[in-house]
Motif scaffolding. Sequence first.
Motif, short mmCIF file in Angstrom:
data_model
loop_
_atom_site.label_atom_id
_atom_site.label_comp_id
_atom_site.label_asym_id
_atom_site.label_seq_id
_atom_site.Cartn_x
_atom_site.Cartn_y
_atom_site.Cartn_z
N LEU A 92 -4.23 -36.28 16.22
CA LEU A 92 -5.63 -36.64 16.42
C LEU A 92 -6.45 -35.44 16.89
N MET A 93 -5.94 -34.72 17.90
CA MET A 93 -6.69 -33.58 18.43
C MET A 93 -6.76 -32.44 17.42
N GLY A 94 -5.76 -32.36 16.54
CA GLY A 94 -5.79 -31.36 15.49
C GLY A 94 -6.86 -31.61 14.45
N ASN A 95 -7.51 -32.77 14.53
CA ASN A 95 -8.61 -33.10 13.63
C ASN A 95 -9.96 -33.13 14.34
N TYR A 96 -10.01 -32.64 15.57
CA TYR A 96 -11.27 -32.57 16.32
C TYR A 96 -12.20 -31.52 15.72
N THR A 97 -13.49 -31.78 15.84
CA THR A 97 -14.51 -30.76 15.66
C THR A 97 -14.98 -30.33 17.05
N GLY A 119 -14.95 -32.36 41.51
CA GLY A 119 -14.40 -31.09 41.06
C GLY A 119 -13.08 -31.33 40.34
N PHE A 120 -12.75 -30.46 39.38
CA PHE A 120 -11.51 -30.67 38.64
C PHE A 120 -11.04 -29.38 37.98
N ILE A 121 -9.76 -29.39 37.61
CA ILE A 121 -9.17 -28.30 36.85
C ILE A 121 -8.86 -28.82 35.46
N GLU A 122 -9.56 -28.28 34.46
CA GLU A 122 -9.25 -28.55 33.06
C GLU A 122 -8.07 -27.66 32.70
N CYS A 123 -6.94 -28.28 32.33
CA CYS A 123 -5.70 -27.50 32.24
C CYS A 123 -5.43 -26.87 30.89
N MET A 124 -6.00 -27.40 29.79
CA MET A 124 -5.67 -26.83 28.48
C MET A 124 -6.80 -27.09 27.50
N LEU A 125 -7.80 -26.25 27.50
CA LEU A 125 -8.91 -26.41 26.58
C LEU A 125 -8.65 -25.56 25.34
N ALA A 126 -8.37 -26.21 24.22
CA ALA A 126 -8.03 -25.51 22.98
C ALA A 126 -9.26 -24.92 22.32
N GLU A 127 -9.01 -23.97 21.46
CA GLU A 127 -10.09 -23.27 20.75
C GLU A 127 -10.97 -24.24 19.97
N MET A 164 4.10 -28.37 16.70
CA MET A 164 2.74 -28.88 16.84
C MET A 164 2.10 -29.16 15.48
N HIS A 165 1.08 -29.98 15.49
CA HIS A 165 0.22 -30.18 14.33
C HIS A 165 -0.50 -28.85 14.03
N PHE A 166 -0.62 -28.52 12.75
CA PHE A 166 -1.17 -27.21 12.36
C PHE A 166 -2.58 -26.98 12.92
N GLY A 167 -3.34 -28.06 13.13
CA GLY A 167 -4.70 -27.93 13.64
C GLY A 167 -4.77 -27.50 15.09
N MET A 168 -3.63 -27.51 15.80
CA MET A 168 -3.60 -27.15 17.21
C MET A 168 -3.05 -25.75 17.45
N ILE A 169 -2.61 -25.07 16.41
CA ILE A 169 -1.92 -23.79 16.58
C ILE A 169 -2.91 -22.64 16.71
N GLU A 170 -2.69 -21.77 17.70
CA GLU A 170 -3.49 -20.56 17.90
C GLU A 170 -2.54 -19.37 18.02
N ASP A 171 -3.04 -18.18 17.75
CA ASP A 171 -2.21 -17.00 17.92
C ASP A 171 -2.51 -16.31 19.24
N GLY A 172 -1.55 -15.54 19.72
CA GLY A 172 -1.64 -14.98 21.05
C GLY A 172 -2.81 -14.05 21.27
N ASP A 173 -3.01 -13.09 20.38
CA ASP A 173 -4.09 -12.11 20.55
C ASP A 173 -5.45 -12.79 20.57
N THR A 174 -5.65 -13.74 19.64
CA THR A 174 -6.94 -14.42 19.57
C THR A 174 -7.18 -15.28 20.81
N SER A 175 -6.16 -16.00 21.23
CA SER A 175 -6.36 -16.89 22.39
C SER A 175 -6.61 -16.09 23.67
N ILE A 176 -5.95 -14.94 23.82
CA ILE A 176 -6.22 -14.07 24.97
C ILE A 176 -7.64 -13.53 24.90
N ARG A 177 -8.00 -12.99 23.74
CA ARG A 177 -9.32 -12.38 23.57
C ARG A 177 -10.44 -13.40 23.84
#
Length: 460
Positions: A92-97, A119-127, A164-177
Amino acid sequence: MIFENAIVITMDPERRVIMEGAVAVEGKLIAAVGKSEEIAANFPEKRRIDCRGNILMPGLIDAHLHTSQALLRGCADDVDLIDFLIKRVWVLMGNYTEADGRASAELALLEMIKSGTTGFIECMLAERYGFDGVAEAILSSGVRAAIGKIVMDRPSYAGEEFVMHFGMIEDGDTSIRNTLSAYDRWNGAGEGRIQVWFGPRTPGGVSPELYDRIGRLARERDMGITVHLCEVKEDLEYAASQGFRSPVEFAEAHGLLGPRTVLGHAVWTDPEDWKILARTGTSVSHNPASNSHLASGIAPVAGRLAAGVNVAMGCDAATCDNTYDMVRDLREVSHLAKIREEDPLVVPAETVLEMATLHGARAMGIEDEVGSIEAGKRADFIVINLDAPHLTPVWDPVSTVVYAAVGSDVDTVVADGVILMEGRKVLTMDEEAILSDARRRAREIEKRAGLSIGTRWPVV
């Protein structure tokens, strides 16, 4: 403003509970705390708000939360964690806009405000959820947040067979940048209300080399790190495959632990791990309802606290807790600890409230600003309406909050000296529009994902 005629649970160093108490607010700060008569005399020109004998206490701090999963509430109940992720949540999240990501965040924020979380900590905000849109929503809502931007370079979870679902995959360099770019744009926004952290995926989803890089960059920039660790037994197997006794030792070896780190869950830890966490000043978010819902185990809360670990608490997500209502989850912290230890005296109500306020503030690195009702601290507090059968009578206000109250009992929410909700009406968000948008988007996401989700009973 003066909030008067309240039972003030201060959470100050003496843990005072002030009957017929009052809090004076000047700008963003608490100016004074004391008896109503005294405060009114010292601040005669201020607007006075009558709390009518209700409880006034610090706003709650959720130390582990996924804003992106608010739109998926109830989509994957009564399944094991791997099926939960691979067959439902990731699909489902792999199909988010990006618009879906913002809508989900707004829904979560609305629920948090209406149940007293400031107040809160968002733990995993995907690209793909759109960092800027989520940050804008947080900024306009009025709450404070540490946003953990996802970092990953492997598409697996706890082993190569769980992909993972392909829509959730990120690469290391891009996610760091992109994490560093978001930090440059948003860290410190809202006069300090927003922080930007690293939110790396669980070991198995991030290479050891990328963890080393995250640890180094976090130290250089004084950035926070939040990471899921020891949530499931498979994490132990991964650490062993890397030559470590435990995931905690693995995390320390790769520079992930320290006072600016919050570990999510940490269910499968032992006394040796607790010594490491206490020594490094690493915080843990205990997520009792999520762990119960997914049968991940009962976390050793009493042991960790006794070892000197800063243990906060969180709701996790609407997919595995079905709520962002911290008040509702307070009792679960105590009840599960008592069951685990077979001791009704461990983790009493007072300790639970410390975890949900002071410990959460420390986990976010803002314990000098929020977490208690004290002069000079930021004016972050809530008022709980006691005029209800399930809250009557009140023998002990702390016990009443922890064991009897629910989020819908919260009447008023103040953050940074701004009233976010008064009389159950949220003033910083359009509740009707958010709910309508969320209902529409949920069905659109389901359709794009090619799933059909509903009751297992026959529908006629």
